[in-house]
Design a protein around this motif. Structure first.
Motif, short mmCIF file in Angstrom:
data_model
loop_
_atom_site.label_atom_id
_atom_site.label_comp_id
_atom_site.label_asym_id
_atom_site.label_seq_id
_atom_site.Cartn_x
_atom_site.Cartn_y
_atom_site.Cartn_z
N HIS A 226 11.55 1.75 -10.23
CA HIS A 226 10.30 0.83 -10.43
C HIS A 226 9.34 1.65 -10.73
O HIS A 226 9.18 2.80 -10.35
CB HIS A 226 10.34 -0.19 -9.48
N CYS A 227 8.40 0.94 -11.71
CA CYS A 227 7.10 1.49 -12.16
C CYS A 227 6.24 0.44 -12.11
O CYS A 227 6.17 -0.61 -13.07
CB CYS A 227 7.40 1.92 -13.68
N LEU A 228 5.31 0.24 -11.10
CA LEU A 228 4.29 -0.59 -11.10
C LEU A 228 2.85 -0.33 -11.61
O LEU A 228 2.37 0.77 -11.40
CB LEU A 228 3.95 -0.87 -9.59
N SER A 229 2.45 -1.23 -12.34
CA SER A 229 1.43 -0.68 -13.03
C SER A 229 -0.02 -1.43 -12.21
O SER A 229 -0.03 -2.24 -11.85
CB SER A 229 1.20 -1.52 -14.59
N SER A 285 9.14 -1.61 -1.43
CA SER A 285 8.65 -2.44 -2.44
C SER A 285 8.26 -3.86 -2.08
O SER A 285 7.61 -4.46 -3.10
CB SER A 285 9.20 -2.32 -3.91
N GLY A 286 8.63 -4.25 -1.00
CA GLY A 286 8.34 -5.67 -0.58
C GLY A 286 6.93 -5.73 0.22
O GLY A 286 6.99 -6.85 0.81
N SER A 287 6.36 -4.77 0.22
CA SER A 287 5.02 -4.72 0.94
C SER A 287 4.06 -4.51 0.01
O SER A 287 4.03 -3.21 -0.78
CB SER A 287 5.11 -3.80 2.00
N PRO A 363 -7.35 7.84 -4.74
CA PRO A 363 -7.87 6.71 -4.36
C PRO A 363 -7.29 5.47 -4.81
O PRO A 363 -7.48 4.67 -4.21
CB PRO A 363 -9.37 7.23 -4.92
N GLU A 364 -7.31 5.51 -5.98
CA GLU A 364 -6.91 4.02 -6.47
C GLU A 364 -5.34 3.55 -5.95
O GLU A 364 -4.98 2.67 -6.39
CB GLU A 364 -6.76 4.16 -8.16
N GLY A 365 -4.63 4.56 -5.15
CA GLY A 365 -3.45 4.29 -4.51
C GLY A 365 -3.58 4.01 -3.14
O GLY A 365 -2.44 3.46 -2.63
N SER A 396 0.51 2.18 -3.12
CA SER A 396 0.41 3.53 -3.36
C SER A 396 1.74 3.90 -4.28
O SER A 396 1.92 5.28 -4.31
CB SER A 396 0.78 4.18 -1.92
N MET A 397 2.21 2.86 -5.05
CA MET A 397 3.31 3.17 -5.79
C MET A 397 2.99 2.91 -7.28
O MET A 397 3.73 3.02 -8.26
CB MET A 397 4.76 2.70 -5.41
N GLN A 398 1.59 2.46 -7.47
CA GLN A 398 1.19 2.12 -8.76
C GLN A 398 1.22 3.30 -9.57
O GLN A 398 0.78 4.63 -9.35
CB GLN A 398 0.00 1.57 -8.60
N ASP A 399 1.50 2.97 -10.89
CA ASP A 399 1.53 4.25 -12.00
C ASP A 399 2.27 5.32 -11.73
O ASP A 399 1.85 6.48 -11.85
CB ASP A 399 -0.04 4.67 -12.39
N LYS A 400 3.36 5.13 -11.08
CA LYS A 400 4.37 5.87 -10.51
C LYS A 400 5.81 5.42 -10.87
O LYS A 400 5.99 4.40 -10.63
CB LYS A 400 4.18 6.47 -9.17
N MET A 401 6.59 6.14 -11.52
CA MET A 401 7.99 5.69 -11.53
C MET A 401 8.52 6.56 -10.15
O MET A 401 8.57 7.52 -9.74
CB MET A 401 8.81 6.51 -12.75
N VAL A 402 9.17 5.39 -9.47
CA VAL A 402 9.78 5.98 -8.49
C VAL A 402 11.38 5.49 -8.26
O VAL A 402 11.73 4.40 -8.86
CB VAL A 402 9.21 4.87 -6.87
N ILE A 403 12.04 6.28 -8.01
CA ILE A 403 13.50 6.44 -8.35
C ILE A 403 14.29 6.56 -6.70
O ILE A 403 14.04 7.41 -6.13
CB ILE A 403 13.94 7.47 -9.19
#
Length: 429
Positions: A226-229, A285-287, A363-365, A396-403
């Protein structure tokens, strides 16, 4: 606790002795068609290829960390396919929809209830066994598979397992509608963080998860990403052809836990160790927010407070958005207004190598700007809400692709452009 948040979802494996009625009724007469983005993301018609392993499927995500408080995905399910909004949750395995079978108790959703049609999964099916522990697995009603899931926020779903088609537009141009098993939930209790969605999309690593089922049908490899903007939205994908593996930071997925966990990590603040080195970490991703155990959390709060000493920020005790908020001389509009006052965080995971895999959190994470124009700490005290590990949540996963690669048993991440739906790895790397 104050503020809007979603908790870790835990599957409780209980066999229910429920005589299920009404499941063999006719399907809904509604002919709701897939939304327009299904036609626009990919081109190509239905193909009869036997083995498209190596392809992927991508879904847009909607929502945000704040103020909505959750992300969601549209899945098109049934014959004909109808749209449903689901909570994508790496913290649980079972996918379920609120179901008119008939419904004993259903919460307010976004679409009409799912209508089953002679598609029960039997109690003897291996997928049913995967939902229950061996000492509780009984087949008093062999024609159906009963389930119950409970979540840490107090929510729950009771129902039976069914199978139906999931409309998938693969990145290789094919269109498929594999029959996948999911829960037909006819008795729901809303939790404290209830959202107006149609159900949950289980993205965990168990046999009942959608990714595992797609893999067993050889449609794609058992990989979820997932990749959360940070701007809201993003995308979710199954399969492994959307990224260049050599450009991903990888760490081993622990086999000791049923959740996506890299094991233990060291917490760093501003590039320096905080002294906390045995933090059991889970990706969920449910939090909406991230969590630390009480000791690490108090240490982080102390470090942040010390860092803000002498800065033009003071605690906003009248802002109950989250536990700690700070105000400036005038309301803030975006994280960029305060980024310079806060240091980055990182979690260092041991790889069995000389170097660690660093999961960097700018910080934005870990900060949000509240509706009052204050900056608030989006890392919460997990011990206070009964979470006995440390959780990397959506913020803390925003603007990252997490696999999550369940075949290689590794978890990976990399900075990525999450604002547009990719058609190939070149669109995001």
């Amino acid at each position: 606790m104050r503020g809007r948040q979603r908790e870790m979802k835990v599957v409780v494996t209980l066999v229910l002795v429920v005589v299920f009625l009404g499941l063999c009724g006719s399907s809904s007469a509604s002919d709701a068609q897939p939304q327009k983005w299904w036609q626009s993301i990919f081109s190509g018609s239905t193909s009869s290829a036997v083995n498209p392993v190596g392809s992927s499927v991508v879904f847009p995500l909607y929502g945000n960390v704040y103020p909505k408080g959750f992300y969601y995905v549209q899945m098109n399910i049934g014959q004909p396919p109808k749209p449903y909004f689901l909570d994508p949750d790496t913290g649980s395995d079972l996918t379920w929809l609120q179901c008119d079978a008939p419904c004993v108790h259903c919460t307010t959703g976004s679409h009409p209830l799912y209508r089953p049609n002679n598609n029960l999964v039997s109690c003897k099916d291996p997928l049913c066994a995967a939902l229950h522990s061996s000492d509780e697995y009984d087949c008093d009603h062999p024609q159906q598979c009963d389930y119950e899931v409970e979540y840490a926020d107090g929510g729950s779903s009771i129902g039976v397992l069914v199978q139906d088609g999931f409309l998938l537009n693969l990145t290789n141009g094919e269109r498929r509608s594999p029959r996948l098993a999911f829960g037909c939930g006819y008795d729901q209790v809303p939790g404290s963080s209830n959202h107006p969605l149609d159900g949950v999309l289980g993205l965990g690593k168990g046999k009942s998860s959608i990714a595992s089922q797609l893999s067993r049908q050889r449609l794609m490899r058992n990989v979820v990403g997932h990749c959360l903007s940070a701007q809201g939205g993003g995308f979710l994908f199954f399969g492994d052809d959307l990224y260049d593996s050599s450009r991903i930071v990888w760490t081993t997925m622990s086999r000791d836990y049923s959740y996506y966990s890299p094991g233990f990590a060291e917490l760093l603040f501003g590039g320096k160790s905080t002294g906390y080195k045995k933090l059991l970490v889970v990706f969920d991703s449910g939090s909406s927010y991230s969590y630390l155990n009480s000791q690490a959390y108090q240490a982080l709060v102390s470090l942040v407070t010390k860092e803000l000493s002498g800065k033009p920020l003071r605690e906003a005790q009248d802002d109950w958005t989250l536990q700690f908020c700070w105000k400036g001389k005038k309301p803030f509009k975006k994280i960029g207004d305060v980024r310079k006052y806060f240091k980055p965080l990182a979690l260092g995971f041991e790889n069995g190598l000389k170097s660690k895999s660093l999961y960097e959190i700018p910080p934005e994470g870990y900060l949000i700007i509240s509706s009052k124009g204050n900056v608030c700490l989006g890392i919460l005290n997990g011990t206070e809400v009964g979470i006995d590990f440390n959780m990397i949540g959506d913020i803390s996963m925003q603007d990252k692709m997490v696999i999550y690669d369940n075949e290689k048993e590794v978890i990976g991440w990399t900075p990525a452009n999450c604002d547009r739906i990719p058609k190939s790895k070149m669109d995001i790397m």
